[in-house]
Enzyme design. Sequence first.
Site, PDB file in Angstrom:
ATOM      1  N   LYS A 179       2.263  41.456 -71.402  1.00 26.40           N
ATOM      2  CA  LYS A 179       1.158  41.088 -70.517  1.00 26.40           C
ATOM      3  C   LYS A 179       0.994  39.565 -70.485  1.00 26.40           C
ATOM      4  CE  LYS A 179      -2.851  40.887 -73.436  1.00 26.40           C
ATOM      5  NZ  LYS A 179      -4.161  41.141 -73.828  1.00 26.40           N
ATOM      6  N   LYS A 233      -2.466  33.717 -72.730  1.00 30.32           N
ATOM      7  CA  LYS A 233      -2.398  32.286 -73.028  1.00 30.32           C
ATOM      8  C   LYS A 233      -1.510  31.999 -74.238  1.00 30.32           C
ATOM      9  CE  LYS A 233      -7.138  33.560 -73.419  1.00 30.32           C
ATOM     10  NZ  LYS A 233      -8.292  33.693 -72.664  1.00 30.32           N
ATOM     11  N   LYS A 273      -2.626  41.214 -83.357  1.00 26.10           N
ATOM     12  CA  LYS A 273      -3.038  39.881 -83.836  1.00 26.10           C
ATOM     13  C   LYS A 273      -2.538  39.674 -85.272  1.00 26.10           C
ATOM     14  CE  LYS A 273      -5.508  37.659 -80.711  1.00 26.10           C
ATOM     15  NZ  LYS A 273      -6.226  38.437 -79.764  1.00 26.10           N
TER      16      LYS A 273
HETATM   17  P1  TYM Z   1     -10.357  38.308 -72.619  1.00 26.90           P
HETATM   18  O1  TYM Z   1     -11.201  37.098 -72.648  1.00 26.90           O
HETATM   19  O2  TYM Z   1      -9.090  38.330 -73.373  1.00 26.90           O
HETATM   20  O3  TYM Z   1      -9.981  38.611 -71.101  1.00 26.90           O
HETATM   21  C1  TYM Z   1     -10.957  38.560 -70.084  1.00 26.90           C
HETATM   22  C2  TYM Z   1     -10.661  39.669 -69.091  1.00 26.90           C
HETATM   23  O4  TYM Z   1      -9.361  39.497 -68.538  1.00 26.90           O
HETATM   24  C3  TYM Z   1      -8.601  40.699 -68.686  1.00 26.90           C
HETATM   25  N1  TYM Z   1      -7.188  40.341 -68.869  1.00 26.90           N
HETATM   26  C4  TYM Z   1      -6.190  40.800 -68.089  1.00 26.90           C
HETATM   27  N2  TYM Z   1      -6.207  41.615 -67.024  1.00 26.90           N
HETATM   28  C5  TYM Z   1      -5.010  41.876 -66.432  1.00 26.90           C
HETATM   29  N3  TYM Z   1      -3.828  41.350 -66.854  1.00 26.90           N
HETATM   30  C6  TYM Z   1      -3.761  40.510 -67.922  1.00 26.90           C
HETATM   31  N4  TYM Z   1      -2.619  39.994 -68.310  1.00 26.90           N
HETATM   32  C7  TYM Z   1      -4.997  40.203 -68.594  1.00 26.90           C
HETATM   33  N5  TYM Z   1      -5.322  39.431 -69.667  1.00 26.90           N
HETATM   34  C8  TYM Z   1      -6.665  39.526 -69.820  1.00 26.90           C
HETATM   35  C9  TYM Z   1      -9.190  41.369 -69.913  1.00 26.90           C
HETATM   36  O5  TYM Z   1      -8.917  42.739 -69.923  1.00 26.90           O
HETATM   37  C10 TYM Z   1     -10.672  41.048 -69.754  1.00 26.90           C
HETATM   38  O6  TYM Z   1     -11.287  41.977 -68.884  1.00 26.90           O
HETATM   39  N6  TYM Z   1     -12.643  41.533 -75.673  1.00 26.90           N
HETATM   40  C11 TYM Z   1     -12.716  40.891 -74.365  1.00 26.90           C
HETATM   41  C12 TYM Z   1     -13.995  40.086 -74.153  1.00 26.90           C
HETATM   42  C13 TYM Z   1     -15.250  40.879 -74.337  1.00 26.90           C
HETATM   43  C14 TYM Z   1     -15.771  41.874 -73.472  1.00 26.90           C
HETATM   44  C15 TYM Z   1     -16.984  42.308 -74.072  1.00 26.90           C
HETATM   45  C16 TYM Z   1     -15.342  42.410 -72.255  1.00 26.90           C
HETATM   46  C17 TYM Z   1     -16.100  40.745 -75.391  1.00 26.90           C
HETATM   47  N7  TYM Z   1     -17.162  41.618 -75.238  1.00 26.90           N
HETATM   48  C18 TYM Z   1     -17.770  43.292 -73.483  1.00 26.90           C
HETATM   49  C19 TYM Z   1     -16.143  43.396 -71.671  1.00 26.90           C
HETATM   50  C20 TYM Z   1     -17.344  43.824 -72.270  1.00 26.90           C
HETATM   51  C21 TYM Z   1     -11.549  39.934 -74.242  1.00 26.90           C
HETATM   52  O7  TYM Z   1     -11.036  39.460 -75.207  1.00 26.90           O
HETATM   53  O8  TYM Z   1     -11.239  39.586 -72.957  1.00 26.90           O
END
Ligand code: TYM
Length: 325
Positions: free
Chosen positions: A193, A196, A113
Site C-alpha cells: 500500500k 509515507k 510496525k
Molecule cells: P492514517 O493517518 O494512517 O491515514 C489516514 C487515512 O488514510 C487512509 N489511507 C489510505 N487509504 C487508501 N490507500 C492508502 N494507501 C492509504 N493509506 C492511508 C487510512 O485508512 C485513513 O483512513 N489509525 C488511523 C487514524 C485514526 C482514526 C481514528 C481514523 C485514529 N483514530 C478514528 C478513523 C477513526 C490512521 O493511522 O490513519
Amino acid sequence: MSKIIVSGLKPSGELHIGNYLGAIKQLVELQKKDYKRFYFIADYHALTTKYDPKEKREQIFNMAVDALASGIDPKKSIIFLQSDVPAHNNLAWLLGTVTSSGQLNRMIEYKEKVQAGHVPNAGLLNYPILMAADILIYDANFVPVGEDQRQHLELTRDIAETFNGRFGKTFQLPNALHNETSRVMSLSDPTKKMSKTMPNGCLFLSDPPKVVEKKIMSAQTDSQTSISFDPKKRPGVSNLLSIYSSISGKSTEKLVKEFEGKGYAGFKKSLAKEMVAFLKPLQTKRKKLLKDRRGVMKILEAGAKKANPIAEKKLAEVKKRAGLI
Ligand code: TYM
C-alpha cells in the site's frame, strides 16, 4: 437525528494521495450531506513510534493545513486536535478494561510496525483502544477510512459489544465506510500500500509538478504494452488506472478505451498532467494556510470547544454505567 461521522488523520508525515483518495475525498464529499461530522488530527496516535518533538509539532500543524486545503471546512465539520479533547483518553482507559491483550496482539498494523523494527511500546499495542474511544465517544454511525483500518474498525465494534454486553447498551456500533479507492498502492511497488514509509512510491499532496511527473513516469508497471484493468494480475497499471479514474471522474473502462494502443509512456504522461492540475488548487490553498499559523490553530481550538462538551457528556454516561459515578 442526523447520523454521525467520525474520522481521524495521524500526523506522522505529510498527506499523500492514498490518504486523499482513500479517506479525505469521502470526508469532503460527506460534507454535502446532513450528517454531524467530527474530523480530528490524531496527534496522540502519532507518538507511538519514535519521533522528534520539534518535528512532530510541525507535522501536526502541516496535517491540519493539508486537511483544510483538501476541503475539510470548519463551517461544516468539527475539526480539532485529539489531545485537546481529553475525554478520548479517559474513555480509552475504560475500554481497555474490556479488551484482551490477545485481541491487541492480533492487529496487523501492530505486527507490521514491530516487524519493521519499531519499539513495541505499550502505546503502540494499545493504539486500537484509543482509536475505538475516538469513535465510540461520539456514537459514530459511520467511519470513512481506507481499507488498512478495517481490522481496527472491527475491533472497535467488538469492544463496543463487549462493553454493551457487560454494562447495558451504551455504545452505537459504527460502520466503516470504504470507497472504490480504499487501497491505493505504492507507485514503486504496487504489491504494497502507498505509505509515507516508502517515499519514492508515495505521491504527497505537496509534491511540486516536477516531482509528480518523475514519480508517475517511473511508476512500476509490467512488461506488457497494452493498458488493461486487472488488479490481481496487473497491479501496477491497475493502480494507476484507479488513481486516474478517481481524480478525473472517468471510469476505468473509459480510460482503458481512451489509451488503447497508446502504450505506457503516453498514459503516464497524461496521468501526470491530470495529477498536476488536480493538485494545483490544493497547493495554492496550502501555501496560504501555511503562512497563517494563528488562524489554523484558532480553527482547531474552536473545534475542540465544540467537541469537548459532547465528548464529556458521553464519558459521564459511560462512567455511570461502569459504576464510577
Ligand atoms: P492514517 O493517518 O494512517 O491515514 C489516514 C487515512 O488514510 C487512509 N489511507 C489510505 N487509504 C487508501 N490507500 C492508502 N494507501 C492509504 N493509506 C492511508 C487510512 O485508512 C485513513 O483512513 N489509525 C488511523 C487514524 C485514526 C482514526 C481514528 C481514523 C485514529 N483514530 C478514528 C478513523 C477513526 C490512521 O493511522 O490513519
